[in-house]
Scaffold this motif. Structure first.
Motif, PDB file in Angstrom:
ATOM      1  N   GLN A  93       0.852  -1.184   0.000  1.00  0.00           N
ATOM      2  CA  GLN A  93       0.000   0.000   0.000  1.00  0.00           C
ATOM      3  C   GLN A  93       0.887   1.232   0.000  1.00  0.00           C
ATOM      4  N   PRO A  94       0.446   2.325  -0.599  1.00  0.00           N
ATOM      5  CA  PRO A  94       1.280   3.535  -0.565  1.00  0.00           C
ATOM      6  C   PRO A  94       1.303   4.163   0.828  1.00  0.00           C
ATOM      7  N   ALA A  95       2.416   4.795   1.143  1.00  0.00           N
ATOM      8  CA  ALA A  95       2.511   5.581   2.375  1.00  0.00           C
ATOM      9  C   ALA A  95       1.646   6.829   2.197  1.00  0.00           C
ATOM     10  N   ALA A  96       1.374   7.519   3.273  1.00  0.00           N
ATOM     11  CA  ALA A  96       0.582   8.753   3.204  1.00  0.00           C
ATOM     12  C   ALA A  96       1.276   9.756   2.287  1.00  0.00           C
ATOM     13  N   ALA A  97       0.494  10.547   1.610  1.00  0.00           N
ATOM     14  CA  ALA A  97       1.026  11.567   0.702  1.00  0.00           C
ATOM     15  C   ALA A  97       1.791  12.622   1.485  1.00  0.00           C
ATOM     16  N   PRO A  98       2.796  13.248   0.851  1.00  0.00           N
ATOM     17  CA  PRO A  98       3.522  14.333   1.537  1.00  0.00           C
ATOM     18  C   PRO A  98       2.544  15.391   2.055  1.00  0.00           C
ATOM     19  N   GLY A  99       2.815  15.886   3.236  1.00  0.00           N
ATOM     20  CA  GLY A  99       1.961  16.899   3.842  1.00  0.00           C
ATOM     21  C   GLY A  99       0.844  16.333   4.704  1.00  0.00           C
ATOM     22  N   GLN A 100       0.687  15.001   4.726  1.00  0.00           N
ATOM     23  CA  GLN A 100      -0.309  14.373   5.581  1.00  0.00           C
ATOM     24  C   GLN A 100       0.409  13.659   6.714  1.00  0.00           C
ATOM     25  N   SER A 101       0.070  14.012   7.944  1.00  0.00           N
ATOM     26  CA  SER A 101       0.708  13.394   9.107  1.00  0.00           C
ATOM     27  C   SER A 101      -0.225  12.357   9.702  1.00  0.00           C
TER      28      SER A 101
END
Length: 128
Positions: free
Chosen positions: A64-72
């Motif tokens: 699965q992809p990691a969270a998008a940049p800017g999402q904590s």
């Protein structure tokens, strides 16, 4: 306990955590880049933080992809002993490449400030 975070650039993250938070990597086996593999820092006697390149992190998540940049996904907290130590920790982090999110401020529950590391992970530095 191991806290794992996705990263884009091992040398950049290695340098950031050494400079910003004064952490020392653990592990004797070095990767081709001269940095311990896996890249881990001891946070407490039984707690380490492992920094995993994004592709490998996605594999660990079941492809699965990691969270998008800017999402904590979480806030990593660092407790220090004084307001001056909060100010100093944030200044070191910014000098090492962090982005300050909130300036040091007094709230009813703590004196605190937040910043993101070079991969966008949110850190809060606070004192009572």
């Amino acid at each position: 306990m191991i806290i794992s975070l996705p990263i884009d650039d091992r040398p950049r993250s290695h340098a950031f955590y050494r400079q910003a938070l004064g952490l020392t990597p653990v592990g004797d086996e070095l990767g081709p880049d001269g940095i311990p593999e896996p890249l881990q820092f001891r946070l407490a006697d039984d707690v380490t933080m492992m920094l995993i390149p994004t592709g490998g992190f996605g594999w660990v998540l079941g492809k699965q992809p990691a969270a998008a940049p800017g999402q904590s996904e979480c806030i990593l907290g660092l407790r220090v002993d004084s307001e001056e130590a909060v100010d100093a920790a944030v200044a070191r982090a910014v000098a090492a490449g962090a982005v300050q999110v909130t300036a040091p401020t007094r709230e009813p529950w703590a004196y605190l400030a937040t910043f993101t590391d070079p991969d966008g992970h949110l850190w809060m530095v606070s004192t009572d």
